[in-house]
Design a protein around this motif. Structure first.
Motif, mmCIF file in Angstrom:
data_model
loop_
_atom_site.group_PDB
_atom_site.id
_atom_site.type_symbol
_atom_site.label_atom_id
_atom_site.label_comp_id
_atom_site.label_asym_id
_atom_site.label_seq_id
_atom_site.Cartn_x
_atom_site.Cartn_y
_atom_site.Cartn_z
ATOM 1 N N SER A 69 0.812 -1.220 0.000
ATOM 2 C CA SER A 69 0.000 0.000 0.000
ATOM 3 C C SER A 69 0.840 1.262 0.000
ATOM 4 O O SER A 69 0.359 2.333 -0.364
ATOM 5 C CB SER A 69 -0.919 0.019 1.222
ATOM 6 O OG SER A 69 -1.819 -1.067 1.187
ATOM 7 N N GLY A 70 2.079 1.146 0.444
ATOM 8 C CA GLY A 70 2.929 2.322 0.515
ATOM 9 C C GLY A 70 4.380 1.953 0.705
ATOM 10 O O GLY A 70 4.734 0.787 0.930
ATOM 11 N N ILE A 71 5.223 2.972 0.611
ATOM 12 C CA ILE A 71 6.668 2.817 0.771
ATOM 13 C C ILE A 71 7.165 3.917 1.698
ATOM 14 O O ILE A 71 6.757 5.077 1.564
ATOM 15 C CB ILE A 71 7.389 2.952 -0.584
ATOM 16 C CG1 ILE A 71 7.081 1.768 -1.500
ATOM 17 C CG2 ILE A 71 8.898 3.099 -0.398
ATOM 18 C CD1 ILE A 71 7.578 1.966 -2.924
ATOM 19 N N ILE A 72 8.036 3.560 2.633
ATOM 20 C CA ILE A 72 8.803 4.576 3.349
ATOM 21 C C ILE A 72 10.220 4.511 2.802
ATOM 22 O O ILE A 72 10.946 3.531 3.029
ATOM 23 C CB ILE A 72 8.791 4.371 4.867
ATOM 24 C CG1 ILE A 72 7.353 4.475 5.410
ATOM 25 C CG2 ILE A 72 9.680 5.414 5.555
ATOM 26 C CD1 ILE A 72 7.238 4.285 6.915
ATOM 27 N N VAL A 73 10.581 5.531 2.032
ATOM 28 C CA VAL A 73 11.925 5.624 1.481
ATOM 29 C C VAL A 73 12.865 5.937 2.639
ATOM 30 O O VAL A 73 12.691 6.936 3.338
ATOM 31 C CB VAL A 73 11.996 6.727 0.406
ATOM 32 C CG1 VAL A 73 13.395 6.817 -0.173
ATOM 33 C CG2 VAL A 73 10.974 6.461 -0.695
ATOM 34 N N SER A 74 13.846 5.068 2.876
ATOM 35 C CA SER A 74 14.628 5.173 4.103
ATOM 36 C C SER A 74 15.932 4.408 3.970
ATOM 37 O O SER A 74 15.976 3.346 3.339
ATOM 38 C CB SER A 74 13.814 4.596 5.268
ATOM 39 O OG SER A 74 14.597 4.476 6.434
ATOM 40 N N ASN A 75 16.993 4.942 4.578
ATOM 41 C CA ASN A 75 18.232 4.169 4.693
ATOM 42 C C ASN A 75 18.430 3.674 6.131
ATOM 43 O O ASN A 75 19.555 3.428 6.553
ATOM 44 C CB ASN A 75 19.442 4.962 4.187
ATOM 45 C CG ASN A 75 19.723 6.235 4.982
ATOM 46 O OD1 ASN A 75 19.269 6.398 6.114
ATOM 47 N ND2 ASN A 75 20.486 7.150 4.391
ATOM 48 N N HIS A 76 17.322 3.545 6.855
ATOM 49 C CA HIS A 76 17.332 2.965 8.208
ATOM 50 C C HIS A 76 18.174 3.814 9.154
ATOM 51 O O HIS A 76 18.912 3.284 10.002
ATOM 52 C CB HIS A 76 17.889 1.532 8.154
ATOM 53 C CG HIS A 76 17.413 0.639 9.267
ATOM 54 N ND1 HIS A 76 16.691 -0.503 9.042
ATOM 55 C CD2 HIS A 76 17.560 0.712 10.612
ATOM 56 C CE1 HIS A 76 16.425 -1.097 10.196
ATOM 57 N NE2 HIS A 76 16.951 -0.373 11.165
ATOM 58 N N GLY A 77 18.061 5.123 9.020
ATOM 59 C CA GLY A 77 18.862 6.002 9.865
ATOM 60 C C GLY A 77 20.349 5.841 9.632
ATOM 61 O O GLY A 77 21.164 6.150 10.504
ATOM 62 N N ALA A 78 20.719 5.369 8.421
ATOM 63 C CA ALA A 78 22.121 5.107 8.052
ATOM 64 C C ALA A 78 22.764 4.067 8.966
ATOM 65 O O ALA A 78 23.971 4.083 9.197
ATOM 66 C CB ALA A 78 22.922 6.403 8.052
ATOM 67 N N ILE A 123 3.944 7.350 -1.114
ATOM 68 C CA ILE A 123 5.379 7.428 -0.895
ATOM 69 C C ILE A 123 5.649 8.333 0.299
ATOM 70 O O ILE A 123 5.197 9.481 0.344
ATOM 71 C CB ILE A 123 6.120 7.977 -2.138
ATOM 72 C CG1 ILE A 123 5.697 7.204 -3.400
ATOM 73 C CG2 ILE A 123 7.617 7.917 -1.925
ATOM 74 C CD1 ILE A 123 5.990 5.733 -3.360
ATOM 75 N N MET A 124 6.406 7.821 1.258
ATOM 76 C CA MET A 124 6.792 8.561 2.453
ATOM 77 C C MET A 124 8.305 8.455 2.612
ATOM 78 O O MET A 124 8.962 7.752 1.857
ATOM 79 C CB MET A 124 6.044 8.001 3.667
ATOM 80 C CG MET A 124 4.526 8.128 3.544
ATOM 81 S SD MET A 124 3.599 7.043 4.673
ATOM 82 C CE MET A 124 3.687 5.473 3.781
ATOM 83 N N ALA A 125 8.862 9.152 3.599
ATOM 84 C CA ALA A 125 10.321 9.145 3.745
ATOM 85 C C ALA A 125 10.719 9.396 5.188
ATOM 86 O O ALA A 125 9.988 10.030 5.949
ATOM 87 C CB ALA A 125 10.943 10.206 2.835
ATOM 88 N N ASP A 126 11.910 8.907 5.561
ATOM 89 C CA ASP A 126 12.512 9.303 6.826
ATOM 90 C C ASP A 126 14.029 9.364 6.673
ATOM 91 O O ASP A 126 14.596 8.922 5.685
ATOM 92 C CB ASP A 126 12.078 8.399 7.986
ATOM 93 C CG ASP A 126 12.787 7.049 8.030
ATOM 94 O OD1 ASP A 126 13.619 6.745 7.159
ATOM 95 O OD2 ASP A 126 12.499 6.273 8.959
ATOM 96 N N GLY A 127 14.683 9.977 7.682
ATOM 97 C CA GLY A 127 16.140 10.041 7.684
ATOM 98 C C GLY A 127 16.686 11.456 7.711
ATOM 99 O O GLY A 127 16.789 12.103 6.670
#
Length: 367
Positions: free
Chosen positions: A251-260, A286-290
């Motif tokens: 249903s969705g994606i969190i674009v993320s590098n896992h907090g590096a 589409i969502m994002a974190d980091g």
């Protein structure tokens, strides 16, 4: 000193946290190039504000998974939050609800799914999930999250193993003996023996060993069929994997590098958002974190096509400094800064934000 920004809270929290806990929360993988990049990347992009727009009244609401939220920021899953404050995940979840944000509970939490649900009933809660080698553990966690009223599953897909975090190696990190991974208590009666202290450490070791390097997109397909909740995959950094997420029914994606924290020298979410949004943004949320720590950071990600962004470490800093009040202060700072950014950019509502409002610094070098 008055704490007026995320950086102030980070500085204060680092004075208060025990060395091993701070190392766990703050560190990245390898040489920590990507960890630094997560913070510095936002300086590489420039804002192009529009003037003489009536911004006396603005609307920050956004829609994610067919639900309307007060503003486009949520709280990322971070593990073992009671190392930062005795109220841990409950304080974080309550603060998120009070500020109109989504709260994502980590599987590796020091507070159970049921307790967070009971003590933060007015917060929209999602549950971060790993698919473990022992599939029964995973199935049990899913059913508990469903029963407790969590509204989505966030499947972490970038952790077949944990990354090489040197601070944890140097500190010989272990969960403090007075804490335990509460989502696993009671699951190991037939596999662990001994007193409660041994059980706590045994659970920690057992869970670490449960990370499954054999997982494939077929595992995601199984999960989507198993649960009634929408499934969001977290940890995507390429358009190729984004397309697979779409094809397998996420249903969705969190674009993320896992907090590096997984593999060093990977790009940031901000860098890869354009290719992912272009590939699947019209079909998936589409969502994002980091690295987000300012209202301008949030604005830049939305201009690049994200529907919502998430913050993890900033809320840990707030938690360490002043529990729920500290997290509320962090979120309030970000919300006010984002609102000010909207006004100064000439945007009255989220849909006014356009990709033309943010450019890479090289844009000006070419003029």
């Amino acid at each position: 000193m008055s704490l007026v920004c995320v950086a102030d809270y980070e500085t204060k929290a680092k004075e208060l946290l025990e060395k091993s806990a701070l190392g766990y929360y703050a560190s990245g993988a390898g040489d920590e190039f990507s960890l630094k990049l997560n913070k510095n990347i936002f300086q590489k992009y420039r804002l192009r504000p529009r003037c003489l727009v009536d911004v006396s009244s603005i609307d920050l609401t956004c829609k994610v998974l067919n639900k309307t939220f007060e503003w486009p920021l949520g709280v990322s899953p971070t593990a073992m939050q009671r190392m930062a404050h005795p109220d841990g995940e409950v304080a974080n979840a309550r603060a998120a609800g009070k500020l109109g944000s989504i709260f994502i509970l980590s599987t590796i939490a020091t507070t159970s799914v049921e307790e967070v649900a009971e003590k933060a009933p007015n917060t929209t809660k999602w549950f971060q999930l790993y698919i473990y080698k022992d599939r029964i553990i995973t199935e049990n966690l899913i059913r508990r999250a469903e029963k407790a009223g969590f509204e989505a599953l966030v499947l972490t897909v970038d952790a077949p193993v944990f990354g090489a975090r040197r601070a944890d190696m140097r500190n010989k990190f272990e969960l403090p003996s007075h804490l335990s991974l509460k989502n696993f208590n009671g699951l190991f009666a037939n596999s662990l023996n001994g007193d409660s202290d041994n059980e706590i450490s045994g659970i920690n070791a057992y869970v670490s060993k449960q990370f499954d390097p054999t997982l494939t997109w077929k595992s995601v397909e199984w999960l989507i069929k198993f649960t009634k909740l929408p499934v969001i995959v977290k940890g995507i950094l390429t358009k190729e994997d984004a397309i697979l997420a779409k094809n397998y029914g996420c249903s969705g994606i969190i674009v993320s590098n896992h907090g590096a924290r997984q593999i060093d020298t990977v790009p940031t979410a901000l860098e890869v958002l354009p290719e992912i949004v272009k590939s699947v943004g019209h079909e998936l949320t589409i969502m994002a974190d980091g690295g987000f720590s300012n209202g301008t950071d949030i604005f830049k990600a939305l201009a690049m096509g994200a529907k919502m962004v998430f913050v993890g470490r900033p809320c840990l800093w707030g938690l360490a400094v002043d529990g729920q009040n500290g997290v509320e202060s962090i979120l309030r700072i970000l919300k006010q800064d984002f609102e000010k950014t909207m006004r100064l950019m000439g945007c009255r509502k989220i849909s006014d934000i356009s990709k033309e409002m943010v450019v890479h610094e090289s844009f000006y070098a070419k003029l």
